[in-house]
Design an enzyme around this catalytic site. Structure first.
Site, PDB file in Angstrom:
ATOM      1  N   LYS A 130       0.989  -1.030  -0.212  1.00  0.00           N
ATOM      2  CA  LYS A 130       0.019   0.076  -0.007  1.00  0.00           C
ATOM      3  C   LYS A 130       0.969   1.266  -0.148  1.00  0.00           C
ATOM      4  CE  LYS A 130      -4.629   0.829   0.269  1.00  0.00           C
ATOM      5  NZ  LYS A 130      -5.637  -0.041  -0.014  1.00  0.00           N
ATOM      6  N   ASP A 170      -7.127   4.129  -4.488  1.00  0.00           N
ATOM      7  CA  ASP A 170      -7.655   4.059  -3.325  1.00  0.00           C
ATOM      8  C   ASP A 170      -8.116   5.609  -2.912  1.00  0.00           C
ATOM      9  OD1 ASP A 170      -7.679   1.967  -0.722  1.00  0.00           O
ATOM     10  OD2 ASP A 170      -7.454   3.681   0.174  1.00  0.00           O
TER      11      ASP A 170
HETATM   12  N1  GLU Z   1      -7.522  -0.147  -2.833  1.00  0.00           N
HETATM   13  C1  GLU Z   1      -8.097  -1.094  -3.190  1.00  0.00           C
HETATM   14  C2  GLU Z   1      -8.003  -2.195  -2.101  1.00  0.00           C
HETATM   15  O1  GLU Z   1      -8.170  -1.570  -0.791  1.00  0.00           O
HETATM   16  C3  GLU Z   1      -7.619  -1.680  -4.347  1.00  0.00           C
HETATM   17  C4  GLU Z   1      -6.269  -2.214  -4.462  1.00  0.00           C
HETATM   18  C5  GLU Z   1      -5.728  -2.383  -6.048  1.00  0.00           C
HETATM   19  O2  GLU Z   1      -6.709  -2.672  -6.729  1.00  0.00           O
HETATM   20  O3  GLU Z   1      -4.605  -2.896  -6.015  1.00  0.00           O
HETATM   21  O4  GLU Z   1      -8.089  -3.049  -1.867  1.00  0.00           O
END
Ligand code: GLU
Length: 451
Positions: A130, A170
């Site tokens: 992340k 996100d």
């Molecule tokens: N931010 C999204 C999550 O919390 C998607 C992450 C992604 O697609 O890599 O899963």
């Protein structure tokens, strides 16, 4: 005795707290997982002796960097950027980028930790990561956002790659921001590759990626209700948030015959007793995403509704609830209120929206409760499918992708039942998700030895 002797849950959590001071969100996420994993590990000597949980709860690396950019008035602004690469035992690091003033290292570490289990649950080969920044996109011009994204990527590019780490969107990062970041990556590296997901359809993006998180959370909810012989027809739903996840969750609830009563943003929530139908959802999408408006303006457009400033929607009686805004938006008291008002199922569209008190309340009352790492995995799952399409250099059809998303959500639901069935008709989805996600990553780590 070796230094790997067994500590109990409390001893383990003491260590986590000591090593991660001032990181309450990260400690909370680890605690929620550890509560289940300690139980599961009881008779599994190898996980203990190889310190697997201890290792998963220590990110592979945390990259922190300065992001300078110039605002429209010529002022130099300095933000902090991060990428937390938590674990790549089962695939390249994968997870979104969040731009929000509340972003800290603790928040990104909790998100990367959660992502590790979530991605494992999808059944696709993705590790957990992340990233983000404390940059606040609210009130910024498009040119400012572009300059910020370019500056952010000018550092991030050296840490990512299609087989290394694949970021996505996100909170605060949607298709536009992904475009600015992809453009800068391509410019710096001269490499057109699937290094980000959530891309535009013209340049390597996948159909239904935008809808996937919200739709997936409702598919998961429908799967849970089906275990009780029920469906969404005629059910009332309380939803928080009004962004991509919330509006698409609302859309799918309506498509499946439910009635959506609320949506919210950081200013408060709107309550529409007539139901937020497709026309109203479309209005919210345009108003929030394209015009960057506030949800309180909904009541001017639809006068049957009321706005409740500074409040969350959990006091509105409902059959099902979907927290789709952000972490710790549903507290112990809110959980008690939902249960007291007859709410039967909760499916989390956000990451860790329910605090530990709330989680314990839902578990205690044995309601159908899905943690985000299971119920909101649809977004990253379609990101995984976007990666596959990029590697193949082709695009799959919408019907194929819709079916794959449904199948993946059902697969996650089955994994939760496998490890969370407590007998007597009660499925502990938190426990099921934690154990199923942990086991896959843990077994891969065991194969690699001590690295
Ligand atoms: N931010 C999204 C999550 O919390 C998607 C992450 C992604 O697609 O890599 O899963």
């Amino acid at each position: 005795m070796a230094v790997t002797d067994h500590v109990d849950l409390n001893g383990f959590m003491e260590g986590v707290k000591k090593r991660n001071p001032y990181q309450p969100e990260f400690v909370q996420a680890v605690q929620e997982v550890a509560e289940d994993i300690f139980d599961f590990m009881q008779d599994k000597e190898e996980y203990h002796s190889q310190q697997i949980l201890r290792r998963i709860a220590e990110p592979d690396r945390v990259v922190s960097f300065r992001v300078c950019w110039e605002d429209d008035n010529g002022n130099i602004r300095v933000q902090r950027g991060w990428r937390v690469q938590n674990n790549n035992a089962i695939g390249p690091y994968k997870g979104g980028i969040r731009f929000h003033p509340s972003v800290t290292e603790s928040v990104l570490k909790f998100l990367a930790f959660e992502q590790t289990f979530k991605n494992a649950l999808t059944g696709l080969p993705m590790g957990g990561g992340k990233g983000g920044s404390n940059f606040n996109p609210k009130g910024k011009s498009v040119r400012e956002i572009m300059r910020f994204c370019q500056s952010f990527m000018t550092e991030l590019y050296r840490h990512i790659g299609a087989d290394i780490d694949v970021p996505a969107g996100d909170i605060g990062v949607g298709g536009r921001e992904i475009g600015f970041m992809f453009g800068q990556y391509k410019r710096i590296t001269n490499n057109f590759t699937g290094v980000l997901t959530g891309k535009g359809l013209e340049w390597g993006g996948s159909l239904i990626r935008t809808e996937a998180t919200g739709y997936g959370a409702v598919y998961f909810l429908a799967n849970m209700l089906a275990t009780k012989g029920e469906d969404l027809t005629g059910k009332t739903a309380v939803i928080s948030g009004s962004g991509n996840v919330a509006t698409h969750a609302a859309e799918k609830i309506v498509q499946l015959g439910g009635k959506v009563l609320t949506l919210s943003d950081s200013g408060g929530f709107i309550h529409d007793p007539d139901g937020i139908n497709q026309e109203k959802i479309d209005w919210v999408k345009t108003h929030k995403t394209h015009r960057r408006g506030r949800i309180e303006e909904y009541v001017e457009a639809f006068p049957g509704a009321t706005f409740h400033a500074g409040k969350t929607p959990w006091g509105v009686p409902c059959d099902v609830a979907l927290p789709c805004a952000t972490q710790n938006e549903l507290l112990g008291e809110d959980a008690k209120m939902l249960v007291a008002n007859g709410c039967r199922a909760v499916s989390e569209g956000a990451n860790m929206p329910t605090d530990l008190d709330g989680v314990h309340t839902f578990k205690h009352h044995k309601i159908l409760y899905a943690p985000g790492k299971a119920s909101n995995a649809g977004g990253v799952a379609v990101s995984g499918l976007e990666m596959s399409q990029n590697s193949e250099r082709r695009s799959w059809k919408e019907e194929e992708l819709q079916q794959m998303l449904k199948d993946i959500m059902s697969g996650i639901h089955n994994s939760c039942i496998k490890y969370g069935d407590q007998g007597g008709g009660y499925i502990d989805y938190v426990k099921g998700a934690n154990i199923a996600g942990f086991k896959k990553v843990a077994d891969a780590m065991l194969a690699f030895g001590v690295v």
